[in-house]
Design an enzyme around this catalytic site. Structure first.
Site, PDB file in Angstrom:
ATOM      1  N   PRO A  23       0.854  -1.194  -0.376  1.00  0.00           N
ATOM      2  CA  PRO A  23       0.438   0.400   0.086  1.00  0.00           C
ATOM      3  C   PRO A  23       0.723   1.418   0.189  1.00  0.00           C
ATOM      4  O   PRO A  23       1.923   1.465   0.543  1.00  0.00           O
ATOM      5  CB  PRO A  23      -0.596  -0.228   1.170  1.00  0.00           C
ATOM      6  CG  PRO A  23       0.140  -0.882   2.350  1.00  0.00           C
ATOM      7  CD  PRO A  23       0.550  -2.192   0.584  1.00  0.00           C
ATOM      8  N   CYS A  25       0.430   5.782   0.066  1.00  0.00           N
ATOM      9  CA  CYS A  25      -0.393   6.886  -0.067  1.00  0.00           C
ATOM     10  C   CYS A  25      -0.110   7.461  -1.616  1.00  0.00           C
ATOM     11  O   CYS A  25       0.816   7.624  -1.495  1.00  0.00           O
ATOM     12  CB  CYS A  25      -0.771   7.670   0.895  1.00  0.00           C
ATOM     13  SG  CYS A  25      -0.639   6.577   2.362  1.00  0.00           S
ATOM     14  N   ALA A  58      -4.012   2.774   2.470  1.00  0.00           N
ATOM     15  CA  ALA A  58      -4.362   2.975   3.492  1.00  0.00           C
ATOM     16  C   ALA A  58      -5.435   3.534   2.844  1.00  0.00           C
ATOM     17  O   ALA A  58      -5.324   5.022   3.085  1.00  0.00           O
ATOM     18  CB  ALA A  58      -2.791   3.859   4.055  1.00  0.00           C
ATOM     19  N   TYR A 181      -0.356   3.604  13.583  1.00  0.00           N
ATOM     20  CA  TYR A 181      -0.950   4.415  13.566  1.00  0.00           C
ATOM     21  C   TYR A 181      -1.468   3.971  14.441  1.00  0.00           C
ATOM     22  O   TYR A 181      -1.295   3.332  15.253  1.00  0.00           O
ATOM     23  CB  TYR A 181      -1.607   3.861  12.248  1.00  0.00           C
ATOM     24  CG  TYR A 181      -1.102   5.089  10.950  1.00  0.00           C
ATOM     25  CD1 TYR A 181       0.478   4.720  10.147  1.00  0.00           C
ATOM     26  CD2 TYR A 181      -1.386   6.614  10.779  1.00  0.00           C
ATOM     27  CE1 TYR A 181       0.524   5.096   8.975  1.00  0.00           C
ATOM     28  CE2 TYR A 181      -0.276   7.127   9.739  1.00  0.00           C
ATOM     29  CZ  TYR A 181       0.848   6.257   9.282  1.00  0.00           C
ATOM     30  OH  TYR A 181       1.274   7.756   8.017  1.00  0.00           O
ATOM     31  N   LEU A 300      13.019  -1.815   0.575  1.00  0.00           N
ATOM     32  CA  LEU A 300      14.260  -1.357  -0.744  1.00  0.00           C
ATOM     33  C   LEU A 300      14.545  -2.956  -1.020  1.00  0.00           C
ATOM     34  O   LEU A 300      15.452  -3.298  -1.372  1.00  0.00           O
ATOM     35  CB  LEU A 300      15.506  -0.833  -0.422  1.00  0.00           C
ATOM     36  CG  LEU A 300      15.582   0.218   0.535  1.00  0.00           C
ATOM     37  CD1 LEU A 300      16.591   1.120   1.561  1.00  0.00           C
ATOM     38  CD2 LEU A 300      14.730   1.107  -0.179  1.00  0.00           C
ATOM     39  N   ARG A 323       8.409   1.165  -3.628  1.00  0.00           N
ATOM     40  CA  ARG A 323       9.395   3.063  -4.680  1.00  0.00           C
ATOM     41  C   ARG A 323       9.577   1.903  -5.885  1.00  0.00           C
ATOM     42  O   ARG A 323       8.967   2.283  -7.291  1.00  0.00           O
ATOM     43  CB  ARG A 323      10.097   3.314  -3.553  1.00  0.00           C
ATOM     44  CG  ARG A 323       9.397   4.428  -2.372  1.00  0.00           C
ATOM     45  CD  ARG A 323      10.141   4.548  -1.817  1.00  0.00           C
ATOM     46  NE  ARG A 323      11.357   3.274  -0.846  1.00  0.00           N
ATOM     47  CZ  ARG A 323      11.973   3.396  -0.021  1.00  0.00           C
ATOM     48  NH1 ARG A 323      11.747   5.016   1.053  1.00  0.00           N
ATOM     49  NH2 ARG A 323      12.033   2.533   1.088  1.00  0.00           N
TER      50      ARG A 323
HETATM   51  C1  FNR Z   1       4.364   4.075   1.889  1.00  0.00           C
HETATM   52  N1  FNR Z   1       4.027   3.162   2.873  1.00  0.00           N
HETATM   53  C2  FNR Z   1       2.655   3.045   3.021  1.00  0.00           C
HETATM   54  N2  FNR Z   1       2.076   1.730   4.157  1.00  0.00           N
HETATM   55  C3  FNR Z   1       1.706   1.188   4.711  1.00  0.00           C
HETATM   56  O1  FNR Z   1       1.336   0.639   5.182  1.00  0.00           O
HETATM   57  N3  FNR Z   1       0.566   1.989   3.793  1.00  0.00           N
HETATM   58  C4  FNR Z   1       0.188   3.093   2.969  1.00  0.00           C
HETATM   59  O2  FNR Z   1      -0.812   3.480   2.537  1.00  0.00           O
HETATM   60  C5  FNR Z   1       2.195   3.585   2.723  1.00  0.00           C
HETATM   61  N4  FNR Z   1       1.783   4.682   1.697  1.00  0.00           N
HETATM   62  C6  FNR Z   1       2.935   5.253   1.483  1.00  0.00           C
HETATM   63  C7  FNR Z   1       3.444   6.106   0.116  1.00  0.00           C
HETATM   64  C8  FNR Z   1       4.418   6.527  -0.145  1.00  0.00           C
HETATM   65  C9  FNR Z   1       4.414   7.324  -1.455  1.00  0.00           C
HETATM   66  C10 FNR Z   1       5.469   5.179   0.027  1.00  0.00           C
HETATM   67  C11 FNR Z   1       7.147   5.475  -0.249  1.00  0.00           C
HETATM   68  C12 FNR Z   1       5.091   4.291   1.552  1.00  0.00           C
HETATM   69  C13 FNR Z   1       5.477   2.356   2.699  1.00  0.00           C
HETATM   70  C14 FNR Z   1       5.544   1.697   1.245  1.00  0.00           C
HETATM   71  O3  FNR Z   1       4.472  -0.050   2.279  1.00  0.00           O
HETATM   72  C15 FNR Z   1       6.181   0.331   1.994  1.00  0.00           C
HETATM   73  O4  FNR Z   1       6.810  -0.151   3.250  1.00  0.00           O
HETATM   74  C16 FNR Z   1       7.803   1.375   1.473  1.00  0.00           C
HETATM   75  O5  FNR Z   1       7.818   2.018   0.911  1.00  0.00           O
HETATM   76  C17 FNR Z   1       9.647   0.310   1.894  1.00  0.00           C
HETATM   77  O6  FNR Z   1       8.798  -0.395   0.626  1.00  0.00           O
HETATM   78  P1  FNR Z   1      10.170  -0.100  -0.619  1.00  0.00           P
HETATM   79  O7  FNR Z   1       8.984   1.369  -1.335  1.00  0.00           O
HETATM   80  O8  FNR Z   1      11.414   0.035  -0.500  1.00  0.00           O
HETATM   81  O9  FNR Z   1       9.667  -1.166  -1.683  1.00  0.00           O
HETATM   82  C1  531 Z   2       6.246   5.389   5.369  1.00  0.00           C
HETATM   83  C2  531 Z   2       6.226   5.504   6.743  1.00  0.00           C
HETATM   84  C3  531 Z   2       7.405   3.938   6.053  1.00  0.00           C
HETATM   85  C4  531 Z   2       7.538   2.714   7.258  1.00  0.00           C
HETATM   86  C5  531 Z   2       7.808   3.892   8.581  1.00  0.00           C
HETATM   87  C6  531 Z   2       7.007   5.002   9.038  1.00  0.00           C
HETATM   88  C7  531 Z   2       6.819   5.372   7.926  1.00  0.00           C
HETATM   89  N1  531 Z   2       4.789   6.590   5.043  1.00  0.00           N
HETATM   90  C8  531 Z   2       4.179   5.454   5.507  1.00  0.00           C
HETATM   91  C9  531 Z   2       2.705   5.276   4.966  1.00  0.00           C
HETATM   92  C10 531 Z   2       2.199   6.894   5.500  1.00  0.00           C
HETATM   93  C11 531 Z   2       3.286   7.488   4.537  1.00  0.00           C
HETATM   94  C12 531 Z   2       4.079   6.926   4.424  1.00  0.00           C
HETATM   95  C13 531 Z   2       1.313   4.503   5.567  1.00  0.00           C
HETATM   96  O1  531 Z   2       1.873   3.387   6.568  1.00  0.00           O
HETATM   97  C14 531 Z   2       0.145   5.163   5.762  1.00  0.00           C
END
Ligand code: FNR
Ligand code: 531
Length: 357
Positions: A23, A25, A58, A181, A300, A323
């Site tokens: 997920p 956002c 989310a 959260y 990552l 990402r």
């Molecule tokens: C996130 N991440 C995130 N995690 C989650 O539990 N709910 C969410 O809605 C979001 N939103 C979100 C937005 C953006 C723009 C980013 C970059 C990240 C965290 C995401 O799901 C993931 O766990 C992390 O980005 C680590 O994975 P990568 O990006 O290193 O493959």
């Molecule tokens: C990035 C984040 C990743 C791991 C730990 C803390 C923060 N966040 C998480 C997202 C919102 C935007 C970025 C959510 O979990 C909703």
């Protein structure tokens, strides 16, 4: 065959491969939580790109549980059809549509992801946030402690949200209990200072998460998988940690959770997180081995061989690529040949296949 491109059976749902999109956002909802064309193209293009599981970002179970005004919601029936278009498009491309549902608690009421991350005032469109205790996230406003009626309202909102998720056609749902959260705020002793039966001991601090899981499990069809995302550690001494996470996961297995999506952090802004390729994977490994639950590794993961090794070495059952797939929606289609695997391309794009066919 490769492990990454082998199917994964989760109850009656079969993921065509082990690549999931976590997920993320998009802060692009309109008029109070409605999905837009942005979400259609964002998730549709990544379903075309071959991910086996697409977890929609989310999505708030209550308006005050939104991180920002740009968050999706499932607190109202009007939000079902715009999301149903997204779920249908993902499924039409062979992916399994999933959605993460959550409540931001004391981290709610902030700007969009690219705006200031601090609690908005009422004049700025913000609202009073809630939490287990009146303990603020660093730099944010002090939240109001939830009373028992407020806690019950949150549980019921999760139930109503998954009912709407089912009506929208999602085949899996993920409870957001990570990243600082609301549910994570109850788990961690750093944010949960309650002295009733939702605070203090481990059993009390996990009570709300288990109540939400049980209520959602009872509402969600038995044939469909239930996932949960946890932060395996706060990365802070005295906080939520891996040992408590494993113990919780053993209980969640009995509660009907099918897979744990293993992230970390988010509870303490100043935590020093040792980010690096696959840095969260060891926690997935431990949960898989010690709690006997399927896990998703995330964090990552960017290379096909890296993803393949996570599976073949038994660290996790699913790999989430975030990402990297924002940068390249077609990562799965391009990972296949890198692992010597032929995967079907969308017919419309066949002439663009690398082999030039
Ligand atoms: C996130 N991440 C995130 N995690 C989650 O539990 N709910 C969410 O809605 C979001 N939103 C979100 C937005 C953006 C723009 C980013 C970059 C990240 C965290 C995401 O799901 C993931 O766990 C992390 O980005 C680590 O994975 P990568 O990006 O290193 O493959
Ligand atoms: C990035 C984040 C990743 C791991 C730990 C803390 C923060 N966040 C998480 C997202 C919102 C935007 C970025 C959510 O979990 C909703």
């Amino acid at each position: 065959m490769s492990a990454l491109f082998s199917p994964l059976q989760l109850r009656a749902v079969t993921l065509p491969n082990r690549i999931g999109i976590p997920p993320m956002c998009q802060y692009s909802a309109r008029d109070g939580g409605l999905a837009t064309d942005w979400h259609l193209q964002h998730y549709g293009s990544r379903a075309v790109g071959g991910a086996g599981l697409v977890i929609v970002e989310a999505t708030a179970v209550l308006p005050e549980g939104r991180i920002s005004r740009g968050d999706l919601g499932l607190w109202d029936d009007a939000q079902i059809e715009p999301l149903a278009r997204v779920a249908r498009l993902i499924a039409s491309q062979g992916g399994v549509p999933a959605i993460q549902i959550g409540h931001a608690g004391r981290k709610a009421s902030v700007g969009l992801g690219w705006e200031a991350q601090q609690t908005l005032t009422a004049e700025e469109g913000g609202w009073t946030t809630v939490a287990p205790s009146a303990v603020a996230f660093e730099g944010y406003a002090e939240p109001r402690a939830l009373d028992r009626e407020g806690i019950s309202r949150v549980v019921q909102a999760f139930v109503a949200a998954v009912r709407r998720a089912r009506q929208a056609g999602f085949q899996a749902v993920e409870i957001h209990a990570a990243h600082g959260y609301l549910l994570h705020q109850f788990l961690s002793p750093l944010s949960n200072r309650r002295d009733d039966d939702y605070g203090g001991s481990f059993t009390n601090r996990i009570r709300l998460t288990r109540k939400v899981v049980a209520a959602v499990r009872a509402e969600w069809p038995d044939t469909l998988p239930l996932l949960i995302r946890l932060s395996a550690t706060d990365w802070v001494d005295g906080g939520w940690d891996a040992e408590q996470t494993v113990e919780l996961c053993r209980l969640l297995k009995t509660d009907g959770v099918d897979l744990v999506d293993v992230s970390t952090g988010g509870l303490v802004a100043s935590a020093k997180i040792p980010a690096g390729p696959g840095f969260q994977m060891p926690f997935a490994t431990r949960i898989r081995a010690e709690a006997g639950l399927l896990t998703a590794a995330v964090g990552l993961i960017t290379e096909p061989a890296q993803a393949e090794a996570i599976l073949t070495e038994g660290h996790a059952d699913l790999v989430l690529v975030g990402r990297e797939i924002l940068r390249n929606p077609f990562w799965p289609l391009q990972a296949a040949p890198a692992l010597g695997v032929e995967v079907a391309w969308p017919k419309q794009y066949l002439r663009a296949r690398p082999s030039g066919r």
